[in-house]
Design a protein around this motif. Structure first.
Motif, PDB file in Angstrom:
ATOM      1  N   HIS A 117       9.582  -3.679  -6.005  1.00 43.85           N
ATOM      2  CA  HIS A 117      10.550  -3.957  -4.939  1.00 43.85           C
ATOM      3  C   HIS A 117       9.906  -4.773  -3.818  1.00 43.85           C
ATOM      4  N   CYS A 118       8.633  -4.497  -3.537  1.00 39.82           N
ATOM      5  CA  CYS A 118       7.919  -5.256  -2.495  1.00 39.82           C
ATOM      6  C   CYS A 118       7.723  -6.719  -2.873  1.00 39.82           C
ATOM      7  N   GLU A 133       0.832  -1.205   0.000  1.00 41.78           N
ATOM      8  CA  GLU A 133       0.000   0.000   0.000  1.00 41.78           C
ATOM      9  C   GLU A 133       0.869   1.258   0.000  1.00 41.78           C
ATOM     10  N   LEU A 134       1.892   1.296   0.814  1.00 39.32           N
ATOM     11  CA  LEU A 134       2.788   2.449   0.853  1.00 39.32           C
ATOM     12  C   LEU A 134       3.479   2.652  -0.487  1.00 39.32           C
ATOM     13  N   ALA A 135       3.868   1.549  -1.127  1.00 37.22           N
ATOM     14  CA  ALA A 135       4.528   1.645  -2.437  1.00 37.22           C
ATOM     15  C   ALA A 135       3.581   2.222  -3.476  1.00 37.22           C
ATOM     16  N   GLN A 183       1.293   4.314  -3.091  1.00 38.99           N
ATOM     17  CA  GLN A 183       1.001   5.712  -2.821  1.00 38.99           C
ATOM     18  C   GLN A 183       2.160   6.648  -3.158  1.00 38.99           C
ATOM     19  N   THR A 184       3.296   6.108  -3.557  1.00 42.64           N
ATOM     20  CA  THR A 184       4.448   6.937  -3.880  1.00 42.64           C
ATOM     21  C   THR A 184       4.323   7.531  -5.278  1.00 42.64           C
ATOM     22  N   SER A 185       5.228   8.429  -5.600  1.00 42.13           N
ATOM     23  CA  SER A 185       5.231   9.045  -6.929  1.00 42.13           C
ATOM     24  C   SER A 185       5.739   8.090  -8.002  1.00 42.13           C
ATOM     25  N   GLN A 186       6.365   6.998  -7.593  1.00 44.69           N
ATOM     26  CA  GLN A 186       6.844   5.971  -8.523  1.00 44.69           C
ATOM     27  C   GLN A 186       6.271   4.621  -8.090  1.00 44.69           C
ATOM     28  N   PRO A 187       4.976   4.423  -8.292  1.00 42.04           N
ATOM     29  CA  PRO A 187       4.327   3.225  -7.734  1.00 42.04           C
ATOM     30  C   PRO A 187       4.809   1.917  -8.325  1.00 42.04           C
ATOM     31  N   LYS A 217       8.458   0.864  -6.974  1.00 43.33           N
ATOM     32  CA  LYS A 217       8.363   0.658  -5.525  1.00 43.33           C
ATOM     33  C   LYS A 217       7.568  -0.609  -5.218  1.00 43.33           C
ATOM     34  N   THR A 218       6.472  -0.828  -5.949  1.00 43.42           N
ATOM     35  CA  THR A 218       5.683  -2.039  -5.745  1.00 43.42           C
ATOM     36  C   THR A 218       6.476  -3.269  -6.174  1.00 43.42           C
TER      37      THR A 218
END
Length: 258
Positions: A218-219, A204-206, A208-212, A215-216
């Motif tokens: 990476h999760c 969820e945090l990923a 919401q970032t400017s580079q979803p 970041k996702t």
């Protein structure tokens, strides 16, 4: 009155079908205008300059005129140019790209722009094009990350840091499953396709970032996370597509069984 013209619009071909003996209807994902349908007259002729350009999973620029003062569902293609940058994906990566195209065809309404999603899709296609000899295991996290971003962009993904029924925060160590009609709920003990609250919260945090997308992705670095997400996202996407199994998924399963 002269027809309004759209020029040099970044685009990808999602699908095409016959219109006449020499022409095609193209379903195109454009950056600023979303999914549009274009009549490509004469492109099936051997002498057409468009034949080597109008290929799926290739970045192009299209120019077209809007039919019926912009109110028609099908517009007229006037020009197309390959933007370069990468070759056509091959093998499993090609099938994965066609699967993403079918998702966009099923889920995107026409003339509804998603510029950020377009840029993410373009990046995913570049990743797939670079998967020379890449394994299915290497591609899976890429697909899962795109599916998550797509569902969030379209408003089909609930908050992943809270239980959907109670709106209470997820417990970090408890396991939760994502279901089509119930959102995120605590998983039963026998459910294998589930993630911990801390894993859902990180996704969820990923998102919401400017580079979803990166970041996702990476999760999903741990294989078990992408594997647990696969059946959950499959059911959620199938629910919102409102149809039987996607053609590309069925074809991939058939090929794997040969």
């Amino acid at each position: 009155m002269a027809a309004k013209r759209v020029s040099d619009e970044p685009a990808f071909i999602l699908h095409q079908y016959d219109w006449s003996e020499s022409s095609l209807i193209l379903e195109v994902f454009t950056r600023h205008r979303g999914r549009v349908a274009l009549a490509a007259k004469g492109v099936k002729r051997p002498t057409s300059n468009f034949r080597p350009v109008l290929l799926p999973l290739q970045p192009i620029k299209v120019s077209y005129t809007l039919g019926a003062e912009g109110n028609a569902e099908i517009h007229s293609l006037k020009g197309a140019e390959w933007m370069g940058g990468h070759v056509m994906p091959q093998g499993d990566a090609l099938w994965s790209g066609m699967y993403l195209n079918e998702l966009l065809m099923r889920l995107l309404a026409r003339d509804d722009p998603y510029a950020a999603l377009f840029d993410i899709y373009a990046g995913v296609v570049r990743v797939l094009a670079g998967q020379h000899g890449g394994t299915t295991e290497a591609i899976e996290p890429v697909l899962r990350a795109f599916e998550l971003v797509l569902l969030r962009e379209l408003g089909h993904l609930p908050q992943l840091s809270e239980e959907s029924a109670t709106l209470g925060a997820v417990n970090s160590v408890a396991r939760y499953a994502l279901v089509a009609e119930g959102g995120l709920r605590q998983a039963a003990t026998h459910e294998r396709a589930a993630l911990t609250g801390s894993q859902w919260r990180a996704i969820e945090l990923a998102l919401q970032t400017s580079q979803p997308f990166p970041k996702t992705l990476h999760c999903l670095a741990e294989p078990e996370v992408a594997q647990a997400l696969k059946p959950q996202l499959r059911h959620l996407l199938q629910y919102h597509c409102g149809s039987n199994m996607l053609r590309t998924r069925q074809l991939m399963m058939d090929l794997q069984s040969l």
